[in-house]
Write an enzyme that holds these catalytic residues in place. Structure first.
Site, PDB file in Angstrom:
ATOM      1  N   SER A 115     -24.585   8.179   8.500  1.00 57.66           N
ATOM      2  CA  SER A 115     -24.297   7.558   9.785  1.00 57.66           C
ATOM      3  C   SER A 115     -23.114   6.597   9.757  1.00 57.66           C
ATOM      4  O   SER A 115     -22.008   7.005   9.445  1.00 57.66           O
ATOM      5  CB  SER A 115     -25.558   6.861  10.278  1.00 57.66           C
ATOM      6  OG  SER A 115     -25.365   6.426  11.589  1.00 57.66           O
ATOM      7  N   HIS A 116     -23.360   5.335  10.037  1.00 60.66           N
ATOM      8  CA  HIS A 116     -22.279   4.356  10.157  1.00 60.66           C
ATOM      9  C   HIS A 116     -21.878   3.761   8.810  1.00 60.66           C
ATOM     10  O   HIS A 116     -21.022   2.887   8.765  1.00 60.66           O
ATOM     11  CB  HIS A 116     -22.729   3.247  11.102  1.00 60.66           C
ATOM     12  CG  HIS A 116     -24.039   2.664  10.661  1.00 60.66           C
ATOM     13  ND1 HIS A 116     -25.220   3.325  10.871  1.00 60.66           N
ATOM     14  CD2 HIS A 116     -24.329   1.541   9.987  1.00 60.66           C
ATOM     15  CE1 HIS A 116     -26.213   2.616  10.344  1.00 60.66           C
ATOM     16  NE2 HIS A 116     -25.698   1.526   9.800  1.00 60.66           N
ATOM     17  N   LYS A 128     -30.892  13.597   6.682  1.00 62.44           N
ATOM     18  CA  LYS A 128     -31.875  13.335   7.727  1.00 62.44           C
ATOM     19  C   LYS A 128     -32.561  14.661   8.075  1.00 62.44           C
ATOM     20  O   LYS A 128     -31.913  15.688   8.125  1.00 62.44           O
ATOM     21  CB  LYS A 128     -31.203  12.790   8.996  1.00 62.44           C
ATOM     22  CG  LYS A 128     -30.341  11.551   8.748  1.00 62.44           C
ATOM     23  CD  LYS A 128     -29.970  10.844  10.034  1.00 62.44           C
ATOM     24  CE  LYS A 128     -28.744  11.445  10.696  1.00 62.44           C
ATOM     25  NZ  LYS A 128     -28.304  10.657  11.869  1.00 62.44           N
ATOM     26  N   ASP A 279     -19.786   6.162  15.906  1.00 57.55           N
ATOM     27  CA  ASP A 279     -19.931   5.960  14.466  1.00 57.55           C
ATOM     28  C   ASP A 279     -19.731   7.266  13.692  1.00 57.55           C
ATOM     29  O   ASP A 279     -19.368   8.301  14.271  1.00 57.55           O
ATOM     30  CB  ASP A 279     -21.297   5.331  14.149  1.00 57.55           C
ATOM     31  CG  ASP A 279     -22.448   6.298  14.335  1.00 57.55           C
ATOM     32  OD1 ASP A 279     -22.302   7.232  15.145  1.00 57.55           O
ATOM     33  OD2 ASP A 279     -23.484   6.136  13.675  1.00 57.55           O
ATOM     34  N   ASP A 281     -21.567   9.642  12.430  1.00 55.70           N
ATOM     35  CA  ASP A 281     -22.225  10.886  12.834  1.00 55.70           C
ATOM     36  C   ASP A 281     -22.325  11.050  14.344  1.00 55.70           C
ATOM     37  O   ASP A 281     -23.004  11.966  14.830  1.00 55.70           O
ATOM     38  CB  ASP A 281     -23.609  11.002  12.192  1.00 55.70           C
ATOM     39  CG  ASP A 281     -24.553   9.895  12.623  1.00 55.70           C
ATOM     40  OD1 ASP A 281     -24.071   8.784  12.929  1.00 55.70           O
ATOM     41  OD2 ASP A 281     -25.774  10.136  12.673  1.00 55.70           O
ATOM     42  N   ASP A 283     -23.712   9.262  16.844  1.00 53.52           N
ATOM     43  CA  ASP A 283     -24.835   8.893  17.706  1.00 53.52           C
ATOM     44  C   ASP A 283     -24.720   7.480  18.291  1.00 53.52           C
ATOM     45  O   ASP A 283     -25.418   7.149  19.237  1.00 53.52           O
ATOM     46  CB  ASP A 283     -26.191   9.115  17.006  1.00 53.52           C
ATOM     47  CG  ASP A 283     -26.307   8.398  15.682  1.00 53.52           C
ATOM     48  OD1 ASP A 283     -25.359   7.725  15.271  1.00 53.52           O
ATOM     49  OD2 ASP A 283     -27.381   8.529  15.044  1.00 53.52           O
ATOM     50  N   ARG A 284     -23.828   6.654  17.720  1.00 52.71           N
ATOM     51  CA  ARG A 284     -23.684   5.296  18.256  1.00 52.71           C
ATOM     52  C   ARG A 284     -22.465   5.187  19.160  1.00 52.71           C
ATOM     53  O   ARG A 284     -21.523   5.973  19.018  1.00 52.71           O
ATOM     54  CB  ARG A 284     -23.478   4.293  17.119  1.00 52.71           C
ATOM     55  CG  ARG A 284     -24.639   4.185  16.200  1.00 52.71           C
ATOM     56  CD  ARG A 284     -24.368   3.126  15.165  1.00 52.71           C
ATOM     57  NE  ARG A 284     -25.576   2.946  14.362  1.00 52.71           N
ATOM     58  CZ  ARG A 284     -25.901   1.827  13.749  1.00 52.71           C
ATOM     59  NH1 ARG A 284     -25.109   0.780  13.805  1.00 52.71           N
ATOM     60  NH2 ARG A 284     -27.016   1.752  13.055  1.00 52.71           N
ATOM     61  N   THR A 346     -37.853  -0.420  15.586  1.00 50.50           N
ATOM     62  CA  THR A 346     -36.487   0.035  15.335  1.00 50.50           C
ATOM     63  C   THR A 346     -36.477   1.448  14.753  1.00 50.50           C
ATOM     64  O   THR A 346     -37.272   1.755  13.869  1.00 50.50           O
ATOM     65  CB  THR A 346     -35.820  -0.949  14.355  1.00 50.50           C
ATOM     66  OG1 THR A 346     -35.669  -2.190  15.031  1.00 50.50           O
ATOM     67  CG2 THR A 346     -34.480  -0.454  13.879  1.00 50.50           C
ATOM     68  N   LYS A 378     -30.000   9.468  19.681  1.00 53.10           N
ATOM     69  CA  LYS A 378     -29.054   8.699  20.479  1.00 53.10           C
ATOM     70  C   LYS A 378     -27.746   9.474  20.505  1.00 53.10           C
ATOM     71  O   LYS A 378     -27.493  10.297  19.628  1.00 53.10           O
ATOM     72  CB  LYS A 378     -28.886   7.294  19.925  1.00 53.10           C
ATOM     73  CG  LYS A 378     -28.539   7.173  18.459  1.00 53.10           C
ATOM     74  CD  LYS A 378     -28.587   5.703  18.060  1.00 53.10           C
ATOM     75  CE  LYS A 378     -28.192   5.492  16.612  1.00 53.10           C
ATOM     76  NZ  LYS A 378     -29.351   5.496  15.706  1.00 53.10           N
ATOM     77  N   ARG A 498     -31.252  -8.925   9.041  1.00 52.07           N
ATOM     78  CA  ARG A 498     -30.765  -8.938  10.422  1.00 52.07           C
ATOM     79  C   ARG A 498     -31.560  -9.968  11.207  1.00 52.07           C
ATOM     80  O   ARG A 498     -32.795  -9.960  11.181  1.00 52.07           O
ATOM     81  CB  ARG A 498     -30.957  -7.571  11.077  1.00 52.07           C
ATOM     82  CG  ARG A 498     -30.317  -6.414  10.326  1.00 52.07           C
ATOM     83  CD  ARG A 498     -30.076  -5.243  11.270  1.00 52.07           C
ATOM     84  NE  ARG A 498     -29.810  -4.003  10.579  1.00 52.07           N
ATOM     85  CZ  ARG A 498     -28.664  -3.690   9.978  1.00 52.07           C
ATOM     86  NH1 ARG A 498     -27.672  -4.564   9.974  1.00 52.07           N
ATOM     87  NH2 ARG A 498     -28.517  -2.524   9.374  1.00 52.07           N
TER      88      ARG A 498
HETATM   89  C1  VG1 Z   1     -30.091   0.487  11.826  1.00 50.50           C
HETATM   90  C2  VG1 Z   1     -30.284  -0.020  13.249  1.00 50.50           C
HETATM   91  C3  VG1 Z   1     -31.308   0.841  13.973  1.00 50.50           C
HETATM   92  C4  VG1 Z   1     -30.857   2.310  13.926  1.00 50.50           C
HETATM   93  C5  VG1 Z   1     -30.616   2.729  12.492  1.00 50.50           C
HETATM   94  C6  VG1 Z   1     -30.069   4.133  12.384  1.00 50.50           C
HETATM   95  O1  VG1 Z   1     -31.295   0.386  11.110  1.00 50.50           O
HETATM   96  O2  VG1 Z   1     -30.681  -1.368  13.246  1.00 50.50           O
HETATM   97  O3  VG1 Z   1     -31.444   0.377  15.283  1.00 50.50           O
HETATM   98  O4  VG1 Z   1     -31.840   3.132  14.486  1.00 50.50           O
HETATM   99  O5  VG1 Z   1     -29.685   1.853  11.874  1.00 50.50           O
HETATM  100  O6  VG1 Z   1     -28.866   4.269  13.080  1.00 50.50           O
HETATM  101  P1  VG1 Z   1     -31.609  -0.813  10.102  1.00 50.50           P
HETATM  102  O7  VG1 Z   1     -32.946  -0.501   9.497  1.00 50.50           O
HETATM  103  O8  VG1 Z   1     -30.485  -0.860   9.114  1.00 50.50           O
HETATM  104  O9  VG1 Z   1     -31.617  -2.048  10.931  1.00 50.50           O
HETATM  105  V1  VG1 Z   1     -27.754   5.443  12.614  1.00 50.50           V
HETATM  106  O10 VG1 Z   1     -26.483   5.378  13.614  1.00 50.50           O
HETATM  107  O11 VG1 Z   1     -27.799   5.244  10.996  1.00 50.50           O
HETATM  108  O12 VG1 Z   1     -28.588   6.950  12.756  1.00 50.50           O
HETATM  109 CO    CO Z   2     -25.256   7.089  13.415  1.00 54.73          CO
END
Ligand code: VG1
Ligand code: CO
Length: 545
Positions: A115-116, A128, A279, A281, A283-284, A346, A378, A498
């Protein structure tokens, strides 16, 4: 000699526990011999695929993407998976994968992405699993996968070459058909069914300049197809539009710290009316206006309040959900339009049951994630198009839209402070200190208000009654302020703490403060209570949103 082999390893990998969003580790860890293979074998042993449906496999294009897809296909062939669908060059965004699983009636999807998190040999990699509804596998599934991975010392493997997948077509190996498709087509088709792209295009061409930053990650091809090919906007409206294995050394997390090129264009230079980024992948999403940053929690509230402008939602919405740390801005909208509002832990997987049961249409998280029942993830570009559709109908600026919203519903001042990659023992100590203090805080004064509730959030899923404990520490004050503390489940280095701060201001109060100023009393009171700066040895969090 058979080309299907049974490969044995000495002992299982003990660390293959999926976090908030799949298994996420450094690229180096993923490159250990048999590491990916054992995890995939555990997934295949857990999935029920004794049917004629397909498996979707794709990823965000980061370092290791194609090699991983080849290995997964080889394991699937050994397991006699009937059909596999992969995108050309293996590049597929998370929302596009979710859509394909649903559209092609697949039994599951395997998405390769961290992801990000940054990519490349020194970055991260991830796997995933999404189930047949298109959404991230629920905890009961990933727990099974984890249990399986803890015992496995062997896997099946087809030990021969897999053809290239750089163009659309088919190939057949043993019992498995592999179909290579265009990874963008079906997603763009879905967007055309939800939004009026012509109306948006007319608006943008007249007098409303936009820029989209794909951060050298997966959304480039999707954004180019929509904005340049379909809408006819100029080529330079998509920045960093070519997916690169190391994301050009960018950290593809669309926030003000990591998407600073875009932030500078909108907030300082004010060169465009609208800016957005997605981001790694896809989704953000981050939304910016001229001189104006939209907090993701506010974005969720704005989308919910303006569904009538979007063709795909013109018949109304059934309900809305937000993750617990997301601000309560959307709650005010739900109340006003009289729809239910659910609070989940979350992670997108918790929205799945609510979406499947039609209890909600729209949902979102404070972490730049918004989506709807069109898929089960998302969806970054969907959110961008949703914003543009609202602006095209209401013919106003981003700043006017957000100010109108606050004037109507009040404002939830909100900020998230991330302390990234701090020592694990420091993060656990801060977390435990607060957990131990919770009983004392309750019914006492904190930051000049009465503490109504102080607990560790437990969620009971209203659909299947499954219970998820330890979903974040929260302090809820009488004046509608909240402080929440969580440990990240997606970081790969040390621990990430966080802390979320929120304070509600009514329409007759000053709604134009800087959130750090509006929330300073809460921020200071928490630091006094927990000594965060001292224990982390940091004057400032790594990222402030
Ligand atoms: C983070 C965010 C959460 C989100 C997750 C996956 O998780 O806070 O809201 O669903 O990333 O997003 P964490 O446990 O690091 O707070 V993504 O864009 O990785 O699919
Ligand atoms: Co993502």
């Amino acid at each position: 000699m058979s080309d299907i082999k049974e490969i044995y390893i000495k002992e299982p990998f003990k660390d293959q526990k999926p976090g908030t969003s799949g298994l996420r580790k450094s690229t180096i860890e993923f490159q250990q011999d048999n590491y990916l293979e054992i995890f995939i074998e555990s997934i295949l042993r857990t999935l029920d695929f004794n049917q004629n449906n397909s498996l979707i496999i794709g990823g965000d294009g980061r370092y290791g993407n194609e090699e991983a897809i080849i290995k997964i296909i080889q394991i699937c062939i050994a397991h006699k998976v009937k059909k596999i669908i992969i995108p050309v060059n293996g590049i597929l965004s998370t929302p596009a994968a979710s859509n394909l699983i649903r559209k092609k009636n697949a039994f599951a999807g395997i998405i390769l992405s961290a992801s990000h998190n940054p990519g490349g040999i020194n970055g991260d990699f991830g796997v995933k699993v999404n189930i047949a509804n298109g959404g991230p596998a629920p905890e009961k599934f990933t727990d099974k996968v984890f249990k399986c991975s803890q015992m496995l010392t062997n896997y099946k493997f087809y030990d021969a070459k897999i053809p290239d997948f750089n163009k659309v077509g088919f190939f057949q190996i043993k019992d498995t058909t592999v179909e290579v498709i265009d990874g963008v087509d079906d997603y763009v088709d879905l967007m055309e069914h939800i939004f009026d792209l012509d109306q948006i295009a007319d608006f943008l061409k007249k007098d409303f300049s936009i820029v989209f930053d794909a951060m050298n990650a997966v959304t480039g091809p999707y954004a180019k197809r929509i904005f340049i090919e379909k809408m006819g906007l100029s080529k330079d409206c998509v920045l960093n539009g070519l997916p690169l294995k190391d994301f050009g050394n960018l950290h593809p997390d669309p926030n003000l710290t990591y998407a600073n090129q875009l932030a500078d264009l909108l907030l300082n230079k004010q060169s465009y009316c609208f800016g957005a980024a997605c981001d790694g992948d896809g989704d953000r999403n981050m939304i910016l206006g001229k001189g104006c940053f939209i907090n993701p929690s506010d974005s969720l509230a704005i989308l919910t309040a303006n569904t009538k402008f979007v063709p795909g939602y013109k018949d109304g919405i059934s309900g809305v959900a937000r993750s617990m740390p997301t601000s309560m801005a959307v709650d005010s909208v739900a109340k006003k339009i009289n729809i239910p509002c659910y609070e989940t832990p979350t992670g997108w997987k918790f929205f799945g049951n609510l979406l499947d049961s039609n209890m909600i249409t729209i949902c979102g998280e404070e972490s730049f994630g918004t989506g709807s029942d069109h898929i089960r993830e998302k969806d970054g570009l969907w959110a961008v198009l949703f914003w543009l559709q609202i602006l095209a109908c209401r013919k106003c600026s981003v700043s006017e839209l957000i100010h109108n919203h606050w004037n109507h519903f009040g404002r939830n001042y909100y900020t998230r402070h991330d302390y990234e990659a701090i020592p694990k023992d420091v993060a656990t100590q801060i977390y435990q200190n607060l957990e131990n203090l919770l009983p004392q805080l309750k019914n006492n004064k904190f930051a000049n208000s009465l503490v109504l509730n102080a607990d560790n959030f437990t969620y009971t899923d209203p659909v299947d009654n499954s219970i998820s404990k330890n979903q974040g520490l929260r302090i809820i004050l009488e004046n509608n302020s909240r402080i929440i503390l969580r440990l990240s489940g997606t970081g790969t280095k040390g621990s990430t703490l966080r802390i979320y701060f929120e304070k509600y201001s009514q329409t007759n109060e000053n709604l134009n403060l800087n959130p750090q100023v509006a929330l300073c009393e809460l921020i200071k009171s928490l630091d006094d209570l927990l000594n965060i700066s001292k224990l982390t040895k940091m004057d400032q969090p790594t990222v402030i949103t």
